[in-house]
Write a protein that holds these residues in place. Structure first.
Motif, PDB file in Angstrom:
ATOM      1  N   ASN A 121      45.711  13.830 -14.090  1.00  0.00           N
ATOM      2  CA  ASN A 121      45.325  14.827 -13.097  1.00  0.00           C
ATOM      3  C   ASN A 121      45.589  16.217 -13.673  1.00  0.00           C
ATOM      4  O   ASN A 121      46.734  16.623 -13.833  1.00  0.00           O
ATOM      5  CB  ASN A 121      46.120  14.608 -11.809  1.00  0.00           C
ATOM      6  CG  ASN A 121      45.624  15.481 -10.698  1.00  0.00           C
ATOM      7  OD1 ASN A 121      44.615  16.163 -10.830  1.00  0.00           O
ATOM      8  ND2 ASN A 121      46.327  15.468  -9.592  1.00  0.00           N
ATOM      9  N   THR A 122      44.546  16.932 -14.010  1.00  0.00           N
ATOM     10  CA  THR A 122      44.687  18.265 -14.596  1.00  0.00           C
ATOM     11  C   THR A 122      44.252  19.364 -13.633  1.00  0.00           C
ATOM     12  O   THR A 122      44.133  20.510 -14.039  1.00  0.00           O
ATOM     13  CB  THR A 122      43.864  18.363 -15.891  1.00  0.00           C
ATOM     14  OG1 THR A 122      42.500  18.089 -15.593  1.00  0.00           O
ATOM     15  CG2 THR A 122      44.368  17.394 -16.943  1.00  0.00           C
ATOM     16  N   GLY A 123      44.035  19.024 -12.382  1.00  0.00           N
ATOM     17  CA  GLY A 123      43.570  20.012 -11.406  1.00  0.00           C
ATOM     18  C   GLY A 123      44.534  21.165 -11.222  1.00  0.00           C
ATOM     19  O   GLY A 123      44.119  22.321 -11.097  1.00  0.00           O
ATOM     20  N   LEU A 124      45.828  20.868 -11.218  1.00  0.00           N
ATOM     21  CA  LEU A 124      46.825  21.928 -11.067  1.00  0.00           C
ATOM     22  C   LEU A 124      46.748  22.912 -12.229  1.00  0.00           C
ATOM     23  O   LEU A 124      46.835  24.126 -12.028  1.00  0.00           O
ATOM     24  CB  LEU A 124      48.229  21.317 -10.992  1.00  0.00           C
ATOM     25  CG  LEU A 124      49.386  22.309 -10.988  1.00  0.00           C
ATOM     26  CD1 LEU A 124      49.357  23.163  -9.732  1.00  0.00           C
ATOM     27  CD2 LEU A 124      50.697  21.583 -11.128  1.00  0.00           C
ATOM     28  N   TYR A 125      46.553  22.411 -13.434  1.00  0.00           N
ATOM     29  CA  TYR A 125      46.484  23.296 -14.591  1.00  0.00           C
ATOM     30  C   TYR A 125      45.222  24.146 -14.586  1.00  0.00           C
ATOM     31  O   TYR A 125      45.239  25.280 -15.065  1.00  0.00           O
ATOM     32  CB  TYR A 125      46.594  22.492 -15.883  1.00  0.00           C
ATOM     33  CG  TYR A 125      47.956  21.874 -16.043  1.00  0.00           C
ATOM     34  CD1 TYR A 125      49.101  22.662 -16.128  1.00  0.00           C
ATOM     35  CD2 TYR A 125      48.112  20.500 -16.092  1.00  0.00           C
ATOM     36  CE1 TYR A 125      50.352  22.101 -16.256  1.00  0.00           C
ATOM     37  CE2 TYR A 125      49.357  19.926 -16.224  1.00  0.00           C
ATOM     38  CZ  TYR A 125      50.473  20.736 -16.311  1.00  0.00           C
ATOM     39  OH  TYR A 125      51.717  20.180 -16.437  1.00  0.00           O
ATOM     40  N   TRP A 126      44.123  23.619 -14.047  1.00  0.00           N
ATOM     41  CA  TRP A 126      42.914  24.439 -13.916  1.00  0.00           C
ATOM     42  C   TRP A 126      43.145  25.572 -12.921  1.00  0.00           C
ATOM     43  O   TRP A 126      42.707  26.705 -13.147  1.00  0.00           O
ATOM     44  CB  TRP A 126      41.715  23.597 -13.490  1.00  0.00           C
ATOM     45  CG  TRP A 126      41.124  22.828 -14.624  1.00  0.00           C
ATOM     46  CD1 TRP A 126      41.132  21.484 -14.791  1.00  0.00           C
ATOM     47  CD2 TRP A 126      40.444  23.361 -15.761  1.00  0.00           C
ATOM     48  NE1 TRP A 126      40.501  21.149 -15.968  1.00  0.00           N
ATOM     49  CE2 TRP A 126      40.058  22.277 -16.578  1.00  0.00           C
ATOM     50  CE3 TRP A 126      40.111  24.653 -16.168  1.00  0.00           C
ATOM     51  CZ2 TRP A 126      39.377  22.454 -17.778  1.00  0.00           C
ATOM     52  CZ3 TRP A 126      39.417  24.824 -17.362  1.00  0.00           C
ATOM     53  CH2 TRP A 126      39.068  23.727 -18.143  1.00  0.00           C
ATOM     54  N   VAL A 127      43.833  25.290 -11.831  1.00  0.00           N
ATOM     55  CA  VAL A 127      44.126  26.335 -10.843  1.00  0.00           C
ATOM     56  C   VAL A 127      45.047  27.383 -11.458  1.00  0.00           C
ATOM     57  O   VAL A 127      44.822  28.590 -11.305  1.00  0.00           O
ATOM     58  CB  VAL A 127      44.756  25.717  -9.571  1.00  0.00           C
ATOM     59  CG1 VAL A 127      45.280  26.792  -8.647  1.00  0.00           C
ATOM     60  CG2 VAL A 127      43.747  24.836  -8.864  1.00  0.00           C
ATOM     61  N   LEU A 128      46.076  26.929 -12.176  1.00  0.00           N
ATOM     62  CA  LEU A 128      46.987  27.878 -12.821  1.00  0.00           C
ATOM     63  C   LEU A 128      46.277  28.695 -13.890  1.00  0.00           C
ATOM     64  O   LEU A 128      46.558  29.894 -14.054  1.00  0.00           O
ATOM     65  CB  LEU A 128      48.179  27.129 -13.421  1.00  0.00           C
ATOM     66  CG  LEU A 128      49.150  26.537 -12.417  1.00  0.00           C
ATOM     67  CD1 LEU A 128      50.185  25.681 -13.121  1.00  0.00           C
ATOM     68  CD2 LEU A 128      49.815  27.624 -11.602  1.00  0.00           C
ATOM     69  N   PHE A 129      45.342  28.074 -14.606  1.00  0.00           N
ATOM     70  CA  PHE A 129      44.566  28.816 -15.602  1.00  0.00           C
ATOM     71  C   PHE A 129      43.725  29.898 -14.935  1.00  0.00           C
ATOM     72  O   PHE A 129      43.690  31.041 -15.399  1.00  0.00           O
ATOM     73  CB  PHE A 129      43.685  27.864 -16.410  1.00  0.00           C
ATOM     74  CG  PHE A 129      42.677  28.565 -17.258  1.00  0.00           C
ATOM     75  CD1 PHE A 129      43.076  29.316 -18.353  1.00  0.00           C
ATOM     76  CD2 PHE A 129      41.328  28.496 -16.961  1.00  0.00           C
ATOM     77  CE1 PHE A 129      42.148  29.981 -19.133  1.00  0.00           C
ATOM     78  CE2 PHE A 129      40.393  29.144 -17.741  1.00  0.00           C
ATOM     79  CZ  PHE A 129      40.804  29.893 -18.832  1.00  0.00           C
ATOM     80  N   LEU A 130      43.048  29.554 -13.856  1.00  0.00           N
ATOM     81  CA  LEU A 130      42.221  30.550 -13.170  1.00  0.00           C
ATOM     82  C   LEU A 130      43.072  31.680 -12.591  1.00  0.00           C
ATOM     83  O   LEU A 130      42.674  32.844 -12.631  1.00  0.00           O
ATOM     84  CB  LEU A 130      41.389  29.876 -12.096  1.00  0.00           C
ATOM     85  CG  LEU A 130      40.311  28.922 -12.612  1.00  0.00           C
ATOM     86  CD1 LEU A 130      39.629  28.221 -11.446  1.00  0.00           C
ATOM     87  CD2 LEU A 130      39.304  29.645 -13.468  1.00  0.00           C
ATOM     88  N   THR A 140      48.226  28.545 -22.715  1.00  0.00           N
ATOM     89  CA  THR A 140      48.969  27.319 -22.413  1.00  0.00           C
ATOM     90  C   THR A 140      48.321  26.541 -21.282  1.00  0.00           C
ATOM     91  O   THR A 140      48.127  25.318 -21.399  1.00  0.00           O
ATOM     92  CB  THR A 140      50.424  27.649 -22.039  1.00  0.00           C
ATOM     93  OG1 THR A 140      51.033  28.358 -23.113  1.00  0.00           O
ATOM     94  CG2 THR A 140      51.211  26.392 -21.750  1.00  0.00           C
ATOM     95  N   PHE A 141      47.980  27.203 -20.201  1.00  0.00           N
ATOM     96  CA  PHE A 141      47.363  26.499 -19.076  1.00  0.00           C
ATOM     97  C   PHE A 141      45.969  25.984 -19.434  1.00  0.00           C
ATOM     98  O   PHE A 141      45.563  24.929 -18.951  1.00  0.00           O
ATOM     99  CB  PHE A 141      47.305  27.388 -17.843  1.00  0.00           C
ATOM    100  CG  PHE A 141      48.660  27.661 -17.236  1.00  0.00           C
ATOM    101  CD1 PHE A 141      49.625  26.681 -17.173  1.00  0.00           C
ATOM    102  CD2 PHE A 141      48.963  28.910 -16.725  1.00  0.00           C
ATOM    103  CE1 PHE A 141      50.859  26.918 -16.619  1.00  0.00           C
ATOM    104  CE2 PHE A 141      50.199  29.160 -16.168  1.00  0.00           C
ATOM    105  CZ  PHE A 141      51.151  28.178 -16.123  1.00  0.00           C
ATOM    106  N   PHE A 142      45.248  26.697 -20.292  1.00  0.00           N
ATOM    107  CA  PHE A 142      43.942  26.213 -20.708  1.00  0.00           C
ATOM    108  C   PHE A 142      44.074  24.949 -21.559  1.00  0.00           C
ATOM    109  O   PHE A 142      43.337  23.980 -21.382  1.00  0.00           O
ATOM    110  CB  PHE A 142      43.197  27.309 -21.474  1.00  0.00           C
ATOM    111  CG  PHE A 142      41.790  26.937 -21.829  1.00  0.00           C
ATOM    112  CD1 PHE A 142      40.853  26.698 -20.846  1.00  0.00           C
ATOM    113  CD2 PHE A 142      41.401  26.848 -23.146  1.00  0.00           C
ATOM    114  CE1 PHE A 142      39.549  26.356 -21.159  1.00  0.00           C
ATOM    115  CE2 PHE A 142      40.098  26.504 -23.480  1.00  0.00           C
ATOM    116  CZ  PHE A 142      39.179  26.258 -22.486  1.00  0.00           C
ATOM    117  N   ALA A 143      45.034  24.963 -22.454  1.00  0.00           N
ATOM    118  CA  ALA A 143      45.253  23.770 -23.292  1.00  0.00           C
ATOM    119  C   ALA A 143      45.739  22.593 -22.465  1.00  0.00           C
ATOM    120  O   ALA A 143      45.330  21.445 -22.708  1.00  0.00           O
ATOM    121  CB  ALA A 143      46.258  24.103 -24.386  1.00  0.00           C
ATOM    122  N   LYS A 144      46.591  22.838 -21.485  1.00  0.00           N
ATOM    123  CA  LYS A 144      47.053  21.744 -20.615  1.00  0.00           C
ATOM    124  C   LYS A 144      45.917  21.225 -19.734  1.00  0.00           C
ATOM    125  O   LYS A 144      45.831  20.033 -19.470  1.00  0.00           O
ATOM    126  CB  LYS A 144      48.213  22.218 -19.742  1.00  0.00           C
ATOM    127  CG  LYS A 144      49.476  22.551 -20.493  1.00  0.00           C
ATOM    128  CD  LYS A 144      50.200  21.318 -20.942  1.00  0.00           C
ATOM    129  CE  LYS A 144      51.147  20.877 -19.875  1.00  0.00           C
ATOM    130  NZ  LYS A 144      51.977  19.755 -20.296  1.00  0.00           N
TER     131      LYS A 144
END
Length: 51
Positions: free
Chosen positions: A7-16, A42-46
């Motif tokens: 689940n990478t949805g949280l990292y996409w939100v943090l990246f945005l 970092t958030f983009f890579a995660k």
């Protein structure tokens, strides 16, 4: 070998949010933009599951 979907949805939100913060800092005080870049990368890579 078993592959599981992470689940990478949280990292996409943090990246945005970090991109929004990047442009906000650039607009307010441009010389401090480099302080936001580690969060962007970092958030983009995660989010892409590279780390």
């Amino acid at each position: 070998m078993e592959t599981t979907k992470k689940n990478t949805g949280l990292y996409w939100v943090l990246f945005l949010l970090s991109v929004v913060a990047f442009f906000g800092v650039y607009y307010i005080k441009g010389e401090y933009v480099s302080l936001v870049l580690p969060f962007n990368t970092t958030f983009f890579a995660k989010a892409l599951d590279l780390l």
